[in-house]
Each structure stands twice: as structure tokens, then as C-alpha cells.
Design a protein around this motif. Structure first.
Motif, PDB file in Angstrom:
ATOM      1  N   VAL A 189      -2.492 -12.095  -3.043  1.00  0.00           N
ATOM      2  CA  VAL A 189      -1.534 -12.511  -4.075  1.00  0.00           C
ATOM      3  C   VAL A 189      -0.172 -11.870  -3.836  1.00  0.00           C
ATOM      4  N   GLY A 190      -0.174 -10.561  -3.480  1.00  0.00           N
ATOM      5  CA  GLY A 190       1.082  -9.858  -3.230  1.00  0.00           C
ATOM      6  C   GLY A 190       1.829 -10.419  -2.041  1.00  0.00           C
ATOM      7  N   THR A 191       1.077 -10.784  -0.982  1.00  0.00           N
ATOM      8  CA  THR A 191       1.711 -11.367   0.202  1.00  0.00           C
ATOM      9  C   THR A 191       2.416 -12.669  -0.139  1.00  0.00           C
ATOM     10  N   ILE A 192       1.742 -13.497  -0.921  1.00  0.00           N
ATOM     11  CA  ILE A 192       2.361 -14.768  -1.328  1.00  0.00           C
ATOM     12  C   ILE A 192       3.595 -14.507  -2.190  1.00  0.00           C
ATOM     13  N   ALA A 193       3.474 -13.578  -3.147  1.00  0.00           N
ATOM     14  CA  ALA A 193       4.587 -13.300  -4.049  1.00  0.00           C
ATOM     15  C   ALA A 193       5.789 -12.742  -3.298  1.00  0.00           C
ATOM     16  N   LEU A 194       5.538 -11.862  -2.330  1.00  0.00           N
ATOM     17  CA  LEU A 194       6.638 -11.269  -1.568  1.00  0.00           C
ATOM     18  C   LEU A 194       7.338 -12.287  -0.681  1.00  0.00           C
ATOM     19  N   ASN A 195       6.605 -13.293  -0.248  1.00  0.00           N
ATOM     20  CA  ASN A 195       7.172 -14.307   0.647  1.00  0.00           C
ATOM     21  C   ASN A 195       7.302 -15.660  -0.049  1.00  0.00           C
ATOM     22  N   LEU A 196       7.411 -15.632  -1.357  1.00  0.00           N
ATOM     23  CA  LEU A 196       7.374 -16.872  -2.126  1.00  0.00           C
ATOM     24  C   LEU A 196       8.505 -17.826  -1.746  1.00  0.00           C
ATOM     25  N   ILE A 197       9.707 -17.270  -1.499  1.00  0.00           N
ATOM     26  CA  ILE A 197      10.845 -18.120  -1.136  1.00  0.00           C
ATOM     27  C   ILE A 197      10.573 -18.819   0.197  1.00  0.00           C
ATOM     28  N   ASN A 198      10.039 -18.076   1.165  1.00  0.00           N
ATOM     29  CA  ASN A 198       9.736 -18.673   2.468  1.00  0.00           C
ATOM     30  C   ASN A 198       8.634 -19.723   2.339  1.00  0.00           C
ATOM     31  N   VAL A 199       7.615 -19.419   1.510  1.00  0.00           N
ATOM     32  CA  VAL A 199       6.548 -20.400   1.278  1.00  0.00           C
ATOM     33  C   VAL A 199       7.134 -21.678   0.697  1.00  0.00           C
ATOM     34  N   LEU A 200       8.069 -21.514  -0.236  1.00  0.00           N
ATOM     35  CA  LEU A 200       8.702 -22.668  -0.880  1.00  0.00           C
ATOM     36  C   LEU A 200       9.537 -23.458   0.113  1.00  0.00           C
ATOM     37  N   GLU A 219      -1.830 -13.934 -17.277  1.00  0.00           N
ATOM     38  CA  GLU A 219      -0.907 -13.643 -18.369  1.00  0.00           C
ATOM     39  C   GLU A 219      -1.578 -13.933 -19.713  1.00  0.00           C
ATOM     40  N   ARG A 220      -2.282 -15.076 -19.799  1.00  0.00           N
ATOM     41  CA  ARG A 220      -3.000 -15.396 -21.038  1.00  0.00           C
ATOM     42  C   ARG A 220      -4.065 -14.348 -21.339  1.00  0.00           C
ATOM     43  N   SER A 221      -4.786 -13.950 -20.286  1.00  0.00           N
ATOM     44  CA  SER A 221      -5.839 -12.951 -20.467  1.00  0.00           C
ATOM     45  C   SER A 221      -5.249 -11.634 -20.976  1.00  0.00           C
ATOM     46  N   ASP A 222      -4.113 -11.225 -20.401  1.00  0.00           N
ATOM     47  CA  ASP A 222      -3.484  -9.966 -20.821  1.00  0.00           C
ATOM     48  C   ASP A 222      -3.024 -10.039 -22.270  1.00  0.00           C
ATOM     49  N   GLU A 257       3.523  -8.886 -14.376  1.00  0.00           N
ATOM     50  CA  GLU A 257       4.483  -7.818 -14.089  1.00  0.00           C
ATOM     51  C   GLU A 257       4.555  -7.543 -12.587  1.00  0.00           C
ATOM     52  N   LYS A 258       3.375  -7.577 -11.921  1.00  0.00           N
ATOM     53  CA  LYS A 258       3.363  -7.362 -10.473  1.00  0.00           C
ATOM     54  C   LYS A 258       4.079  -8.494  -9.736  1.00  0.00           C
ATOM     55  N   PHE A 259       3.946  -9.695 -10.276  1.00  0.00           N
ATOM     56  CA  PHE A 259       4.625 -10.853  -9.696  1.00  0.00           C
ATOM     57  C   PHE A 259       6.143 -10.665  -9.767  1.00  0.00           C
ATOM     58  N   ILE A 260       6.655 -10.248 -10.927  1.00  0.00           N
ATOM     59  CA  ILE A 260       8.092  -9.998 -11.091  1.00  0.00           C
ATOM     60  C   ILE A 260       8.533  -8.856 -10.177  1.00  0.00           C
ATOM     61  N   GLN A 261       7.687  -7.830 -10.080  1.00  0.00           N
ATOM     62  CA  GLN A 261       8.007  -6.688  -9.223  1.00  0.00           C
ATOM     63  C   GLN A 261       8.088  -7.117  -7.757  1.00  0.00           C
ATOM     64  N   ALA A 262       7.211  -8.026  -7.356  1.00  0.00           N
ATOM     65  CA  ALA A 262       7.232  -8.515  -5.972  1.00  0.00           C
ATOM     66  C   ALA A 262       8.533  -9.266  -5.682  1.00  0.00           C
ATOM     67  N   ILE A 263       8.988 -10.055  -6.651  1.00  0.00           N
ATOM     68  CA  ILE A 263      10.270 -10.749  -6.493  1.00  0.00           C
ATOM     69  C   ILE A 263      11.385  -9.734  -6.272  1.00  0.00           C
ATOM     70  N   GLN A 264      11.354  -8.674  -7.053  1.00  0.00           N
ATOM     71  CA  GLN A 264      12.397  -7.645  -6.956  1.00  0.00           C
ATOM     72  C   GLN A 264      12.308  -6.910  -5.622  1.00  0.00           C
ATOM     73  N   ILE A 265      11.112  -6.579  -5.194  1.00  0.00           N
ATOM     74  CA  ILE A 265      10.940  -5.872  -3.918  1.00  0.00           C
ATOM     75  C   ILE A 265      11.473  -6.712  -2.768  1.00  0.00           C
ATOM     76  N   HIS A 266      11.149  -8.013  -2.794  1.00  0.00           N
ATOM     77  CA  HIS A 266      11.634  -8.910  -1.742  1.00  0.00           C
ATOM     78  C   HIS A 266      13.162  -8.928  -1.716  1.00  0.00           C
ATOM     79  N   ALA A 267      13.764  -9.031  -2.882  1.00  0.00           N
ATOM     80  CA  ALA A 267      15.231  -9.078  -2.950  1.00  0.00           C
ATOM     81  C   ALA A 267      15.837  -7.749  -2.515  1.00  0.00           C
ATOM     82  N   GLU A 268      15.206  -6.625  -2.888  1.00  0.00           N
ATOM     83  CA  GLU A 268      15.716  -5.312  -2.490  1.00  0.00           C
ATOM     84  C   GLU A 268      15.684  -5.145  -0.977  1.00  0.00           C
ATOM     85  N   GLU A 269      14.614  -5.626  -0.341  1.00  0.00           N
ATOM     86  CA  GLU A 269      14.538  -5.550   1.120  1.00  0.00           C
ATOM     87  C   GLU A 269      15.666  -6.353   1.755  1.00  0.00           C
TER      88      GLU A 269
END
Length: 751
Positions: A189-200, A219-222, A257-269
Motif C-alpha cells: 500500500v505504501g509503495t503505491i501511495a508513494l508512487n501514486l502520481i507515476n501510477v496515475l 477510514e470508515r472502520s476507523d 493518515e498514512k496515505f496523506i503522509q505518503a503524499i507528503q513524503i513523495h513531495a518532500e523527496e
């Protein structure tokens, strides 16, 4: 020292910064008004929000109270129902036993099949490892893992209630493999989230959708877990009665939250890579940050339809990316190692940034905080001051070099150069103007008129200051010869005066026919395309004033030259004028010969436009010194002495030189002749009958409004028939005269 004093010291580092106080005051008043307006608006908004929140709390309390009352009614009805049904306790016990048996049976079956199901999940994960670009089993793995995690959570919850530590350790060991598998899945899941723009971008929309389904389910479960935790925390006494509604996940897993964090990590890199490229070449900031806007555009065009609308994924990306851009720029601004080129690039970036964001659909007022925290005026001022700092350092070095050259003028050639016409010139003028052009180029790279205009203002001010420093240096050195005429190296000082005068003319002498422009005109042409028309209109007045400064300083140098001639060459003959020795000497003739020698020596090294001024200054200085000689010790005009003939002879000798000199233009010669006509008034004061002296003075005063009464008194005292009554009569007549001030005459210099 408090912070405000430190800040003030930073803003007012140089004396000329005091001129900026009114502008700075207006800027801070404007900023204060803007802040006050924002505070009032924010306060109003917060009050409205607070009031709305208070209303919501009141409504919530009312609703909670109603629910509580309804629950109490239900509880009462249940108690009453139990009393109404015969053998209800037995029935309830049998029912509970059946439920417990079913739960135990289900748990046993789940534990028996747990490892087999987990093995199937691991097999699916291995298949996804083999096909990382598609991961076709992602949803199936998530579903099965969710079931297995729920089984684990239920079992652990029951064993915790049983308070059996040994059984708990056994179960933890049994489920350890599940934890490893969950980490494996999370990596996918993290790999996909970190590379989501490239996947898209690669068009793998299916994988994006599968990821979105998983994140939305988690999200619903949480939300459900959080709601149950809150409910159980607030109503512990009812928790045991409604234990069945707690089936499923027991802990918040935080995939959203991890999904949002992955977006941020990708952008920070990405932005860290851009920072390195920016440090290497600040001029390519636009190209280095191209990915930033490409990512947002990809989200807008491709990701929005694939994600839940409630996520507002485009706004989420925009907010995260904007914050990263803000942190990147502010970090560079606050870094003490950031040089002027990088600061300049940052300063010019926000305008382009907001334009690009606007094209994507983000309005500037929607992007918070401001990408540079509203510090643009401060950065403009800092960059301008940085350029001015380099300017000051250059000018200081040049002036120190010039001072050294001047003090070491005893070397052959006097430490001077000559231009293509053979005129004396100092060595560093060309370097100074070249440096000014380079600093204009440096300011021009900012592509900001306010920066260039501030630098030009500073340059003009420093050019005037430089002239004042030069004048003081020359005047101080000349004063030494006035105090001690026997000092050596006078010719070298005179050469420097001539060279300095030539420098001033070189700054302003345009030859438009030949297409050759002086330094000052070239200076204006250099900055003209970089400033606004309004500024150009204003600065033309400053340029004109500066041109006058150059003219005045060149004339001052020539005048100082003439004064040195009298202070040194004529120091022994000037005290003899109008004394008994005057009648037996030919001092004026000797002085004229000396003048002729100076003109002959310097006509080839003095700028041609200054030759007239040179001769005119010699004539003026001679006339002033001549008239002032009435104060010489022993000066006396006796009726029986031929002072009239002698004075006429002196004036005729001077006239002959100044009016028939081949190096003097006719109009300047005529001007000199008109100035020397004051000697006629001088003679009238000497020879007039005592009774008409007041009227002679009055006529003199009407023609020369700046005639000094103290000098007139000295003339009268030199008469052999002087008495106090004559002086009083002149003073009384002076009190009656109402003269009209005009242009300064030669008598202004006669003290």
C-alpha cells in the motif's frame, strides 16, 4: 538591547538610510492597517464560529439528554418485561449459553483455519510482488487480512477479559505471523501511495481505484472504532449490555493518515531534489519546479474522478504542496548561507507561482500561508541593501586606492594617467564607472524596478558623497601650502588638481555628433530601460544636479590651483601692494609672466573647455588679491604720490594679458574686462573728495550689491585724509541704501 532596537539597527545601517524613514513609516503604517483589518475580520469570523459552536453544543446537550431519557425508558421497559415473562431468568440463561456456545464454536473454527487462510494471503502477496505495476490481488488481500485481523482482535480481547497471561502469550505468538503479513501488505500500500502520481500518469487507473477503495474502507472502520470508543468511554455502565456491537476492528489503523503522509513524503523527496538543483543554478527554478505543477495537474485531470468526492483530493494535494513550497522558500530565505543570486530568484518566484496555481484553479487567497509570509518588501529591501553594500565596498576600495596614489604623487608622472588627447587623468575613474555599470547589471537581474530604482538612488547619492570626499582631500592638502608655502611637491599637487578637473569634464562632456557619450550620460542610458517612466522623470532632476556638481567641482579645482599660485609663487610680492615699495616695483608684470608660463605649461594637459576657466580664475584671483591688498601693513594712498598712475599701469598690464591672450575666447575675455572695471570704482573711493565719498560709495553699492562695508572701511583708512567723520558718513549712507540682490559679483570675494 530589545528586539525592536536590534531591528531598527538592521534597517538603519547607513547614514543615507535615514532618507528612507518616511517611506518605511508609510510602509509600516500600511502593513499595520492591513494587519488590523485582518484581525478585525478574523475576530468577527471567530466570534461567529464560537457562537455557532456554542449553539451546537447546546443543541447537542439537549439531544444527549433526550437520548438518555429514552434509554432510561427502554431500560425500565426491559426490567418490567422481565417481570412479565414467566421463567425469564431461565430463558435468558439458556439464550446466553447458546450465544456463548456459538461464539466459541466460531472462534474455534476461525483459529483452526487461521493459518491456512493466512498462507493463501501470503501467496496472493507473492503474486503481487511479481507484478508490482498492477498488484491484481490488492483488494482480495485487504479483505482477507481484515477478516484475520478482526479474528485476532476478538481473540485478544476475550483473553484479556479472562485475565489469563499464559494463554495471552500463546495467542500473541500464534498471531505473530499475521503481524508480518500485515507489514508486507502495508509495504504494498505504501509503495503505491508513494508512487501514486507515476501510477496515475502511466494510466493504471485500476490500481488507483483499488487503493482508494482500501483507504476508504479503512477510514470508515476507523470512524466506527473511534465512535465506539467514545461511546464506551462515556457509558461504561452500559458497555457490557451492548458488547455484541463491538464486533470487528478494535483499534484505529490510520490508513488514511498514512496515505496523506505518503503524499507528503513523495513531495518532500521531490522538493529536496529541486533544492539541490536550485542551489546549483538559481536561474532555473522554474524548470526545477515543473514537476510541482505537473503533479497537481495530474491529480486534477486524472485522480479526482477516481477518488471519493468527500476526500476533495485535489484540494488536499494543493494544501500539502503549497505548505511544502512555503517551507522550502522560507527555509532558503532564513538560511544565512543563501547568496544574492538565490535570494533574487526566490524574490521573483511568488508572482509566477501564484499565476501557475491560478491556472490550476487555486486562488491566491485560498492558499495559506502566503508563500513568502508577506516578506517580499523586506526581501526587496534586503536585496537592494546587499547590492548597495557591494557598491559601498567597491567605492571604498577605489577611494582608498586614489588616496594612496594621491599621497604617493612624488613618483615620476605624479601617479597620473593621460587620455587619448594627452589630458591629465586620475587612474581609477574608468574602473569606478565600470563598477557602477556592473552593479546596475546586478540589480537589473532582479527584474524588479523597485530594486533597480533604489540602487540608482544610492549610486547618485554616493557619487555626490564621493565628490565631497575628493574635494575635502584636495582642500586639506592645499591648506598645508597656505600654512607653509615652502613645502615640496607643489607641482605634483597642481597636476592632480588639473587631472581631477579633467575627470569631472570627462563625466559630463558628450560628443553627440561623434556618437561618444560621457560617463554620466552612459550611466543614465544603462539604467533607463530598467526603471519606470515616472522614476526616470524624477531621476533626471537628480542627474541634472549631479551634472552641476561635476561642473562646480571642476571649477573649484581650477580655483584652488589659482589660489595656490598666489599662496606660494606670489607670497613675497603681494604684501608690497599699495605700500611705498609698490611704486618702485613691477610686481604685476612679473605675475603676468608667471601666469603666461602656467598657461603655456598646462594648456596641453588641461581639457580644452577648462582653459578659459583657468585663465578667468587667475584673473579673478589676481583682482581679488589686488583689491584686498588695501589691508596690507603700511598700505597708504597719499595725495602727493602717483598712486593713480601706478594703479592704471597695473590694470593696463593685466588687461593686456587677459584680453589679448590667444588661448582665451573673446566672450570670456570681455567678461574678465567687465570684472576688472571695478578698479575704476576702487580708484574713485581713493581719490574722491571727502564730501562726496558717501555718494561715491552709494554708486559703488548700487552697481555691486554685495560690496562689503568692512572692505570699504579698509580703503578709506588707507587714504591719508581719513577721519572718523568720513567713515560715519559712509555708514549713515549705507543705512539709507536699499539695494536689490542679484547675481554674485566679484566684490563678494573681496573681504
Amino acid at each position: 538591547m530589545d528586539s525592536s532596537t536590534v531591528k531598527l539597527a538592521e534597517l538603519l545601517r547607513h547614514p543615507d538610510d535615514l532618507d528612507k524613514i518616511p517611506a518605511m513609516k508609510l510602509e509600516y503604517v500600511r502593513k499595520k492597517g492591513a494587519v488590523d483589518s485582518q484581525l478585525r475580520s478574523g475576530l468577527k469570523e471567530q466570534l461567529e464560529i464560537t457562537q455557532s459552536g456554542m449553539n451546537g453544543i447546546t443543541d447537542g446537550q439537549r439531544t444527549v439528554q433526550l437520548i438518555k431519557e429514552e434509554m432510561m425508558k427502554i431500560d425500565k421497559l426491559c426490567a418490567e418485561a422481565q417481570n412479565m415473562i414467566r421463567d425469564f431468568p431461565n430463558i435468558n440463561l439458556v439464550s446466553q449459553t447458546h450465544r456463548n456456545f456459538s461464539a466459541v464454536e466460531t472462534m474455534r473454527m476461525n483459529l483452526d483455519t487461521f493459518n491456512d487462510r493466512l498462507s493463501r494471503v501470503e501467496a496472493l502477496l507473492r503474486e503481487d510482488d511479481a507484478d508490482p505495476e498492477n498488484m491484481p490481488n490488492l483488494l482480495a488481500v485487504h479483505y482477507e487480512l481484515t477478516q484475520l485481523r478482526n479474528i485476532r482482535d476478538d481473540a485478544m480481547e476475550q483473553i484479556e477479559r479472562a485475565d489469563d497471561s499464559s494463554a495471552q502469550l500463546t495467542l500473541e505468538e500464534y498471531f505473530r505471523r499475521l503481524e508480518e503479513t500485515v507489514e508486507w501488505f502495508d509495504e504494498h500500500v505504501g509503495t503505491i501511495a508513494l508512487n501514486l502520481i507515476n501510477v496515475l500518469i502511466n494510466g493504471n487507473n485500476g490500481l488507483v481505484v483499488r487503493l482508494a477503495v482500501i483507504i476508504e474502507a479503512e477510514e470508515r472502520s476507523d470512524k466506527r472504532v473511534k465512535a465506539l470508543q467514545e461511546a464506551l468511554k462515556d457509558h461504561k455502565e452500559m458497555a457490557a449490555r451492548f458488547q455484541s456491537i463491538t464486533d470487528g476492528a478494535k483499534q484505529v489503523r490510520g490508513y488514511k493518515e498514512k496515505f496523506i503522509q505518503a503524499i507528503q513524503i513523495h513531495a518532500e523527496e521531490q522538493i529536496n531534489e529541486s533544492k539541490q538543483a536550485f542551489l546549483e543554478d538559481p536561474s532555473r527554478i522554474d524548470k526545477n519546479l515543473k514537476w510541482f505543477f505537473n503533479d497537481l495537474n495530474a491529480v486534477k485531470q486524472g485522480m479526482v474522478p477516481l477518488m471519493p468526492k468527500k476526500w476533495k483530493i485535489f484540494q488536499t494535494y494543493g494544501k500539502l504542496y503549497h505548505q511544502l513550497m512555503h517551507d522550502f522558500l522560507i527555509g532558503m530565505v532564513d538560511d544565512p548561507d543563501t547568496d544574492s543570486a538565490h535570494m533574487l530568484s526566490i524574490l521573483n518566484w511568488p508572482e509566477k507561482y501564484y499565476q501557475k496555481m491560478a491556472k490550476l484553479g487555486f486562488k491566491q487567497d485560498e492558499l495559506e500561508p502566503l508563500v513568502l509570509d508577506g516578506r517580499e518588501p523586506e526581501l526587496v529591501r534586503d536585496f537592494r541593501q546587499l547590492v548597495i553594500k557591494y557598491l559601498d565596498e567597491w567605492l571604498d576600495r577605489i577611494f582608498k586606492t586614489e588616496q594612496n596614489d594621491f599621497m604617493e604623487r612624488s613618483v615620476e608622472g605624479g601617479n597620473l594617467d593621460a587620455d587619448e588627447y594627452g589630458y591629465f587623468r586620475t587612474k581609477n575613474l574608468v574602473d569606478m564607472w565600470r563598477m557602477l555599470r556592473e552593479q546596475i547589471d546586478s540589480a537589473g537581474t532582479s527584474q524588479r524596478m523597485d530594486v533597480v530604482e533604489g540602487v540608482i538612488d544610492a549610486m547618485i547619492l554616493r557619487l555626490k558623497t564621493r565628490q565631497a570626499a575628493w574635494q575635502k582631500m584636495l582642500d586639506d592638502e592645499a591648506a598645508k601650502y597656505h600654512a607653509n608655502p615652502d613645502l615640496d611637491l607643489l607641482p605634483a599637487l597642481q597636476d592632480w588638481l588639473v587631472a581631477t578637473a579633467n575627470d569631472q569634464i570627462a563625466c559630463i562632456d558628450d560628443n553627440e555628433e561623434a556618437g561618444r557619450f560621457a560617463y554620466l550620460t552612459s550611466f543614465r542610458q544603462k539604467f533607463e530601460p530598467l526603471v519606470s517612466p515616472q522614476y526616470l522623470e524624477r531621476v533626471d532632476g537628480d542627474i541634472s544636479n549631479l551634472r552641476n556638481v561635476y561642473v562646480d567641482f571642476s571649477t573649484h579645482c581650477i580655483a584652488r590651483f589659482a589660489q595656490l599660485v598666489f599662496a606660494v609663487d606670489f607670497r613675497t610680492v603681494m604684501p608690497d601692494f599699495f605700500t611705498p615699495r609698490w611704486y618702485s616695483t613691477t610686481a604685476i608684470k612679473q605675475m603676468i609672466v608667471t601666469f603666461d608660463e602656467y598657461v603655456s605649461d598646462y594648456k596641453v594637459v588641461l581639457h580644452h573647455s577648462l582653459l578659459d576657466i583657468f585663465i578667468e580664475e587667475l584673473a579673478d584671483e589676481l583682482l581679488v588679491r589686488y583689491l584686498t591688498s588695501v589691508r596690507n601693513k603700511g598700505a597708504k594712498f597719499k595725495r602727493q604720490d602717483p598712486y593713480k598712475d601706478k594703479l592704471f599701469n597695473d590694470v593696463s598690464t593685466a588687461f593686456e594679458f587677459f584680453t589679448e591672450n590667444p588661448h582665451l575666447s573673446p566672450d570670456v575675455g570681455e567678461a574678465i574686462k567687465q570684472k576688472w572695471r571695478v578698479t575704476e570704482r576702487f580708484l574713485e573711493l581713493i581719490e574722491a573728495d571727502k564730501s562726496v565719498v558717501p555718494e561715491v560709495f552709494a554708486a559703488f553699492k548700487m552697481d555691486y550689491w554685495d560690496l562689503q562695508l568692512s572692505w570699504v572701511e579698509a580703503v578709506l583708512r588707507a587714504r591719508d585724509d581719513f577721519d572718523r567723520g568720513m567713515l560715519n558718513a559712509v555708514k549713515a549712507r549705507a543705512a539709507q541704501i536699499d539695494v536689490v540682490r542679484g547675481l554674485e559679483t566679484i566684490m563678494m570675494k573681496v573681504k
